[in-house]
Design a protein around this motif. Sequence first.
Motif, mmCIF file in Angstrom:
data_model
loop_
_atom_site.group_PDB
_atom_site.id
_atom_site.type_symbol
_atom_site.label_atom_id
_atom_site.label_comp_id
_atom_site.label_asym_id
_atom_site.label_seq_id
_atom_site.Cartn_x
_atom_site.Cartn_y
_atom_site.Cartn_z
ATOM 1 N N VAL A 78 -60.733 29.337 -55.194
ATOM 2 C CA VAL A 78 -60.430 29.493 -56.618
ATOM 3 C C VAL A 78 -60.891 30.882 -57.024
ATOM 4 O O VAL A 78 -61.963 31.330 -56.615
ATOM 5 N N ARG A 79 -60.095 31.568 -57.822
ATOM 6 C CA ARG A 79 -60.443 32.925 -58.236
ATOM 7 C C ARG A 79 -61.639 32.930 -59.172
ATOM 8 O O ARG A 79 -61.964 31.917 -59.787
ATOM 9 N N MET A 80 -62.241 34.100 -59.282
ATOM 10 C CA MET A 80 -63.421 34.258 -60.127
ATOM 11 C C MET A 80 -63.058 34.016 -61.588
ATOM 12 O O MET A 80 -61.929 34.244 -62.006
ATOM 13 N N GLY A 81 -64.052 33.586 -62.351
ATOM 14 C CA GLY A 81 -63.835 33.362 -63.773
ATOM 15 C C GLY A 81 -63.428 31.932 -64.056
ATOM 16 O O GLY A 81 -63.664 31.029 -63.263
ATOM 17 N N SER A 82 -62.847 31.732 -65.200
ATOM 18 C CA SER A 82 -62.353 30.435 -65.688
ATOM 19 C C SER A 82 -63.447 29.374 -65.739
ATOM 20 O O SER A 82 -63.227 28.216 -65.402
ATOM 21 N N GLY A 83 -64.642 29.783 -66.148
ATOM 22 C CA GLY A 83 -65.689 28.818 -66.464
ATOM 23 C C GLY A 83 -66.515 28.344 -65.286
ATOM 24 O O GLY A 83 -66.304 28.725 -64.140
ATOM 25 N N LYS A 84 -67.454 27.498 -65.621
ATOM 26 C CA LYS A 84 -68.373 26.951 -64.633
ATOM 27 C C LYS A 84 -67.711 25.784 -63.919
ATOM 28 O O LYS A 84 -66.853 25.103 -64.478
ATOM 29 N N GLY A 85 -68.123 25.533 -62.694
ATOM 30 C CA GLY A 85 -67.531 24.455 -61.909
ATOM 31 C C GLY A 85 -67.937 23.081 -62.405
ATOM 32 O O GLY A 85 -68.748 22.928 -63.314
ATOM 33 N N SER A 86 -67.387 22.066 -61.776
ATOM 34 C CA SER A 86 -67.691 20.693 -62.167
ATOM 35 C C SER A 86 -68.952 20.210 -61.449
ATOM 36 O O SER A 86 -69.296 20.710 -60.380
ATOM 37 N N PRO A 87 -69.663 19.224 -62.016
ATOM 38 C CA PRO A 87 -70.892 18.727 -61.382
ATOM 39 C C PRO A 87 -70.618 18.177 -59.982
ATOM 40 O O PRO A 87 -69.721 17.362 -59.785
ATOM 41 N N GLU A 88 -71.400 18.641 -59.028
ATOM 42 C CA GLU A 88 -71.210 18.276 -57.625
ATOM 43 C C GLU A 88 -72.228 17.228 -57.178
ATOM 44 O O GLU A 88 -71.890 16.267 -56.514
ATOM 45 N N LYS A 89 -73.501 17.439 -57.527
ATOM 46 C CA LYS A 89 -74.547 16.506 -57.109
ATOM 47 C C LYS A 89 -75.706 16.565 -58.085
ATOM 48 O O LYS A 89 -75.788 17.463 -58.919
ATOM 49 N N TRP A 90 -76.594 15.601 -57.964
ATOM 50 C CA TRP A 90 -77.772 15.510 -58.820
ATOM 51 C C TRP A 90 -79.006 15.802 -57.985
ATOM 52 O O TRP A 90 -79.126 15.322 -56.853
ATOM 53 N N VAL A 91 -79.931 16.592 -58.546
ATOM 54 C CA VAL A 91 -81.144 16.954 -57.822
ATOM 55 C C VAL A 91 -82.369 16.759 -58.715
ATOM 56 O O VAL A 91 -82.278 16.810 -59.939
#
Length: 140
Positions: free
Chosen positions: A81-94
Amino acid sequence: MLEPKRTKYRRPHKVSYEGKAKGNKYVAFGEFGLMATNGAWISNRQIESARIAISKALGKTGKMWIRIFPHLSLTKKPLEVRMGSGKGSPEKWVAVVKAGTVMFEVANIPEEVARTALKNAGNKLSVNWKIVKKGEIAHD
């Protein structure tokens, strides 16, 4: 797996695990505890794996306490995915674990069994650890 029922913000800022623990520095409930000697993020999968390792060694007579909880969500953007366009979706909990935090506690079992159970659990975690007795305190 452990994860919060709901959070105020879906994608929070990352929390640092550097430094020493402010709380959870001593064995409060059990007789023996597993203490982190350095900081790290512990994922909910690692916590679950350690819980299973302890419960197998404890049997029906022993009691266990989990003193950490994964409150922080880590995000990740999809591959290619190209740079930009917001933060990614939650992947895991720590869980944010700092040096000196007691992560697990056990009681009502002999010392040899407790040390074996906590050693097996510690080997599942991505943090250096040591086994402490009730009354011992972390770093000064």
